[in-house]
Motif scaffolding. Sequence first.
Motif, short mmCIF file in Angstrom:
data_model
loop_
_atom_site.label_atom_id
_atom_site.label_comp_id
_atom_site.label_asym_id
_atom_site.label_seq_id
_atom_site.Cartn_x
_atom_site.Cartn_y
_atom_site.Cartn_z
N ASN A 100 83.75 58.14 26.51
CA ASN A 100 84.18 59.28 25.69
C ASN A 100 83.33 60.51 25.96
N TRP A 168 91.98 48.37 24.62
CA TRP A 168 91.62 49.79 24.66
C TRP A 168 92.38 50.49 25.79
N GLN A 172 95.19 53.45 25.52
CA GLN A 172 94.97 54.78 26.13
C GLN A 172 95.95 55.08 27.25
N THR A 175 97.01 58.74 27.09
CA THR A 175 96.19 59.71 26.34
C THR A 175 95.87 60.97 27.15
N TRP A 176 95.55 60.79 28.43
CA TRP A 176 95.11 61.95 29.23
C TRP A 176 96.10 62.26 30.34
#
Length: 260
Positions: A100, A168, A172, A175-176
């Motif tokens: 992160n 996780w 994700q 997410t990006w």
Amino acid sequence: MFDLKGKALAVTGSASGIGAATVDYLRAHGAYVIGLDIRPSDNADEHIAIDLSSRKSIDEAVARLPEKIDGLANVAGLAPTVPAAQVIRVNLVGTMALTNALLPRLTYGSGIVNLSSIAAFHWQQSIDQIKEALDLSFGKIDAFVEKHRIDDQPGRSYFLTKEALLAWCIRQRRTWVDRGIRMNCVSPAAVSTPLLDAFAGVMGERTKKDSDIVERSGAPADIAPVIAFLLSGASAWIRGANIPADGGVAAHYLAQENGL
Ligand SMILES: NC(=O)c1ccc[n+]([C@@H]2O[C@H](COP(=O)([O-])OP(=O)(O)OC[C@H]3O[C@@H](n4cnc5c(N)ncnc54)[C@H](O)[C@@H]3O)[C@@H](O)[C@H]2O)c1
């Protein structure tokens, strides 16, 4: 083969085993590699000391890392030979905290790769515990371990962290996506490293059972190219995925469980 030339790539667990083999492979393909490990090592282009069980140490390491990074391999991990809280700190909470903290520095198209494990194969069976683990901060780990009596179940700390890394990664998946950043997992079965020796001491029968399925033990060099692929542009359309690199152990479990 892979477009790794000139990429600045960070690798945790760089001083030993799979992490060290990954450093060698990436450098041999022209990447500039920053090794991150609690142990000193001179195999990377740059070594930065980090203790993934400490927020302060993670922050100090992040301050020393370059402003732009083209990928991160989260390879560092502990076997369940130490108290559960420490396994969860290093394998999960510290690994997520470092990731992160580095996200703002990742360039377009970067890959993030987590080392999960065949140990995570049945992750869906523990989804509630996993969701709770994914919300942990350093300060909450001791209470979580106590609540779930993790130290009373041999190896559970390790299995849980590897399951949580897979979950996780799936969470994700997009997410990006606007930054082209992808997170994926690699799941080895038994690979000959110091961690495996430690692991076998705690989980003897389980480790032996997996070893009986494959024709030989895995070597760190079997895993490094898979990590490199997921850090490269060649895997641009792979996101939220798990690649078993395990001599067929995961397929063997699937075959047995589905009568194939
Ligand atoms: N070896 C296997 O059979 C196997 C199988 C499946 C998954 N894995 C996973 O692969 C990864 C690499 O394992 P390996 O077998 O190469 O182990 P290894 O013990 O050879 O290397 C682990 C590295 O992590 C580092 N590390 C430990 N604690 C740390 C901390 N607090 N902060 C920073 N670095 C720390 C160690 O110094 C070491 O260099 C681990 O995440 C492991 O769970 C290994």
